[in-house]
Design a protein around this motif. Sequence first.
Motif, PDB file in Angstrom:
ATOM      1  N   PRO A  10      42.659  69.968  39.255  1.00  0.00           N
ATOM      2  CA  PRO A  10      42.660  70.799  38.036  1.00  0.00           C
ATOM      3  C   PRO A  10      42.323  69.953  36.822  1.00  0.00           C
ATOM      4  O   PRO A  10      42.695  68.775  36.734  1.00  0.00           O
ATOM      5  CB  PRO A  10      44.097  71.327  37.978  1.00  0.00           C
ATOM      6  N   HIS A  11      41.622  70.548  35.882  1.00  0.00           N
ATOM      7  CA  HIS A  11      41.200  69.824  34.672  1.00  0.00           C
ATOM      8  C   HIS A  11      42.090  70.217  33.498  1.00  0.00           C
ATOM      9  O   HIS A  11      42.252  71.400  33.203  1.00  0.00           O
ATOM     10  CB  HIS A  11      39.749  70.162  34.329  1.00  0.00           C
ATOM     11  N   PHE A  12      42.701  69.232  32.881  1.00  0.00           N
ATOM     12  CA  PHE A  12      43.505  69.457  31.693  1.00  0.00           C
ATOM     13  C   PHE A  12      42.819  68.784  30.511  1.00  0.00           C
ATOM     14  O   PHE A  12      42.386  67.628  30.623  1.00  0.00           O
ATOM     15  CB  PHE A  12      44.920  68.876  31.867  1.00  0.00           C
ATOM     16  N   PRO A  13      42.677  69.499  29.419  1.00  0.00           N
ATOM     17  CA  PRO A  13      42.039  68.858  28.259  1.00  0.00           C
ATOM     18  C   PRO A  13      42.881  67.668  27.788  1.00  0.00           C
ATOM     19  O   PRO A  13      44.108  67.686  27.879  1.00  0.00           O
ATOM     20  CB  PRO A  13      42.024  69.976  27.198  1.00  0.00           C
ATOM     21  N   PRO A  14      42.231  66.616  27.343  1.00  0.00           N
ATOM     22  CA  PRO A  14      42.987  65.445  26.880  1.00  0.00           C
ATOM     23  C   PRO A  14      43.846  65.796  25.671  1.00  0.00           C
ATOM     24  O   PRO A  14      43.485  66.624  24.840  1.00  0.00           O
ATOM     25  CB  PRO A  14      41.888  64.443  26.506  1.00  0.00           C
ATOM     26  N   ARG A  15      45.004  65.165  25.599  1.00  0.00           N
ATOM     27  CA  ARG A  15      45.893  65.383  24.464  1.00  0.00           C
ATOM     28  C   ARG A  15      45.338  64.652  23.247  1.00  0.00           C
ATOM     29  O   ARG A  15      44.769  63.568  23.340  1.00  0.00           O
ATOM     30  CB  ARG A  15      47.293  64.866  24.780  1.00  0.00           C
ATOM     31  N   HIS A  16      45.517  65.296  22.105  1.00  0.00           N
ATOM     32  CA  HIS A  16      45.142  64.633  20.866  1.00  0.00           C
ATOM     33  C   HIS A  16      46.072  63.459  20.605  1.00  0.00           C
ATOM     34  O   HIS A  16      47.245  63.467  20.989  1.00  0.00           O
ATOM     35  CB  HIS A  16      45.243  65.611  19.688  1.00  0.00           C
ATOM     36  N   THR A  17      45.541  62.450  19.924  1.00  0.00           N
ATOM     37  CA  THR A  17      46.338  61.282  19.549  1.00  0.00           C
ATOM     38  C   THR A  17      46.329  61.115  18.039  1.00  0.00           C
ATOM     39  O   THR A  17      45.300  61.316  17.385  1.00  0.00           O
ATOM     40  CB  THR A  17      45.798  60.001  20.202  1.00  0.00           C
ATOM     41  N   ILE A  18      47.493  60.763  17.515  1.00  0.00           N
ATOM     42  CA  ILE A  18      47.690  60.602  16.079  1.00  0.00           C
ATOM     43  C   ILE A  18      48.348  59.250  15.828  1.00  0.00           C
ATOM     44  O   ILE A  18      49.230  58.832  16.577  1.00  0.00           O
ATOM     45  CB  ILE A  18      48.598  61.732  15.527  1.00  0.00           C
ATOM     46  N   ALA A  19      47.931  58.576  14.764  1.00  0.00           N
ATOM     47  CA  ALA A  19      48.623  57.374  14.295  1.00  0.00           C
ATOM     48  C   ALA A  19      49.294  57.683  12.968  1.00  0.00           C
ATOM     49  O   ALA A  19      48.687  58.322  12.090  1.00  0.00           O
ATOM     50  CB  ALA A  19      47.648  56.210  14.129  1.00  0.00           C
ATOM     51  N   ILE A  20      50.540  57.269  12.835  1.00  0.00           N
ATOM     52  CA  ILE A  20      51.282  57.455  11.589  1.00  0.00           C
ATOM     53  C   ILE A  20      51.370  56.116  10.878  1.00  0.00           C
ATOM     54  O   ILE A  20      52.001  55.179  11.373  1.00  0.00           O
ATOM     55  CB  ILE A  20      52.676  58.037  11.856  1.00  0.00           C
ATOM     56  N   VAL A  21      50.731  56.022   9.717  1.00  0.00           N
ATOM     57  CA  VAL A  21      50.620  54.770   8.973  1.00  0.00           C
ATOM     58  C   VAL A  21      51.732  54.680   7.936  1.00  0.00           C
ATOM     59  O   VAL A  21      51.932  55.603   7.142  1.00  0.00           O
ATOM     60  CB  VAL A  21      49.246  54.659   8.274  1.00  0.00           C
ATOM     61  N   SER A  22      52.440  53.567   7.946  1.00  0.00           N
ATOM     62  CA  SER A  22      53.419  53.261   6.913  1.00  0.00           C
ATOM     63  C   SER A  22      53.359  51.765   6.643  1.00  0.00           C
ATOM     64  O   SER A  22      52.813  50.994   7.438  1.00  0.00           O
ATOM     65  CB  SER A  22      54.832  53.672   7.348  1.00  0.00           C
ATOM     66  N   ARG A  23      53.931  51.349   5.519  1.00  0.00           N
ATOM     67  CA  ARG A  23      53.850  49.928   5.149  1.00  0.00           C
ATOM     68  C   ARG A  23      54.998  49.143   5.778  1.00  0.00           C
ATOM     69  O   ARG A  23      56.118  49.639   5.880  1.00  0.00           O
ATOM     70  CB  ARG A  23      53.868  49.780   3.619  1.00  0.00           C
ATOM     71  N   GLY A  24      54.714  47.914   6.175  1.00  0.00           N
ATOM     72  CA  GLY A  24      55.733  47.039   6.736  1.00  0.00           C
ATOM     73  C   GLY A  24      55.159  45.671   7.038  1.00  0.00           C
ATOM     74  O   GLY A  24      53.947  45.448   6.939  1.00  0.00           O
ATOM     75  N   ASP A  25      56.026  44.745   7.430  1.00  0.00           N
ATOM     76  CA  ASP A  25      55.579  43.386   7.736  1.00  0.00           C
ATOM     77  C   ASP A  25      55.262  43.258   9.226  1.00  0.00           C
ATOM     78  O   ASP A  25      55.307  44.239   9.982  1.00  0.00           O
ATOM     79  CB  ASP A  25      56.629  42.365   7.299  1.00  0.00           C
ATOM     80  N   ALA A  26      54.954  42.030   9.642  1.00  0.00           N
ATOM     81  CA  ALA A  26      54.555  41.803  11.029  1.00  0.00           C
ATOM     82  C   ALA A  26      55.679  42.157  11.996  1.00  0.00           C
ATOM     83  O   ALA A  26      55.432  42.693  13.091  1.00  0.00           O
ATOM     84  CB  ALA A  26      54.119  40.356  11.212  1.00  0.00           C
ATOM     85  N   ALA A  27      56.925  41.866  11.615  1.00  0.00           N
ATOM     86  CA  ALA A  27      58.051  42.200  12.484  1.00  0.00           C
ATOM     87  C   ALA A  27      58.184  43.705  12.651  1.00  0.00           C
ATOM     88  O   ALA A  27      58.453  44.203  13.754  1.00  0.00           O
ATOM     89  CB  ALA A  27      59.339  41.607  11.920  1.00  0.00           C
ATOM     90  N   ALA A  28      57.992  44.452  11.549  1.00  0.00           N
ATOM     91  CA  ALA A  28      58.061  45.910  11.640  1.00  0.00           C
ATOM     92  C   ALA A  28      56.941  46.451  12.520  1.00  0.00           C
ATOM     93  O   ALA A  28      57.153  47.388  13.305  1.00  0.00           O
ATOM     94  CB  ALA A  28      57.991  46.526  10.246  1.00  0.00           C
ATOM     95  N   ARG A  29      55.768  45.862  12.421  1.00  0.00           N
ATOM     96  CA  ARG A  29      54.662  46.324  13.265  1.00  0.00           C
ATOM     97  C   ARG A  29      54.977  46.076  14.739  1.00  0.00           C
ATOM     98  O   ARG A  29      54.676  46.913  15.598  1.00  0.00           O
ATOM     99  CB  ARG A  29      53.360  45.629  12.884  1.00  0.00           C
TER     100      ARG A  29
END
Length: 358
Positions: A10-29
């Motif tokens: 069976p063929h299922f359409p691919p799920r959409h992908t979203i990125a949520i951008v917020s500010r932070g340092d390398a540790a937060a990333r």
Amino acid sequence: MDTERHSPAPHFPPRHTIAIVSRGDAAARRDTTAQNSRFVRVFEALAAAGIDAQPAVYDESFADTVRDQLLGVDGVLVWVDPIHQGKTRAALDPLLREVAARGPWVSAHPDVILKMGVKDVLYRTRHLGWGTDTHRYDSAADFRAKFPPRLRAGGPRVLKQNRGNGGQGVWKVEALPDTEAMVRVLHAQRGSFPEDIPLETLMARCERYFGWGGCIIDQAFQPRLPEGMIRCYMSGSKVAGFGQQLIKALVPPPPEGPEAPEAQPGPRIMHGPDALPFRALRRKMEDEWTPQMMTTLGIDPASLPVIWDADFLYGPRDAGGADSYVLCEINASSCFAIPDEAPAAIARTVGTRLQKVR
């Protein structure tokens, strides 16, 4: 014959992908996940709508890594303040424009923010029902020539730099009796005291705003400010809820000082979109003011941010005693915290936008 083995999968359409951008340092990333992010409710609502979302913590020091991440998703939601601990969006906004030009959908797009998420919107939409006595100064020379007589001719004024948040660059200015050289000013940032200073000092203090934001906006002070502010949360063109708060910005602190409990803002009380006290405001926003703003600013429905808010102060009551509302700011860069009903509204709007993109 084993039909099950030879039947196509069976063929299922691919799920959409979203990125949520917020500010932070390398540790937060490194450490931020959908589960420990402050946007956890938004992640949950997107997942419930069949949309895969991932955190994308941003800083200028690893901007290329963030760019690569954003180019690999279908859409980008951005929560980054115009000014944060001395950092601006001067590098982020071109990055987001590049990403949007290469395919992913971005909300709020930096060009939309420059139309509606800056203080200039107060001047450009002053003719709408939410407007008041508002002026714009496009240069330091213009400011020096026109603001002093305007201040002397009427009551207190509020000066606002074009891009800012948290009360930064917002000043209440009052003329003092028996002098044209001195004024009383109060900065909207928490912890500020009223100051009596030379008008020339104020003007010099504000000149840097022309370099960052391009203009200064000047509004009449609203005397009902101590009665509180109403924040109308919008997802696209529909109301997603309300926030009500007794604010202390531009209110002189008590004798105990700006850190005293009496000087602190009240809690923000959240309401759903159907809250009865704001029924008239919702009708105005959805049926009149938002469509009129879009026409004035040249914004199409699909470009409105998935979450934004319009902040209102109470204006003069009409002849029947009903409240009027005066717009004092629109937040489109980083609208958070949000009402409980808003994450589901965001997910619905994101789903609709991504279907159109696909």
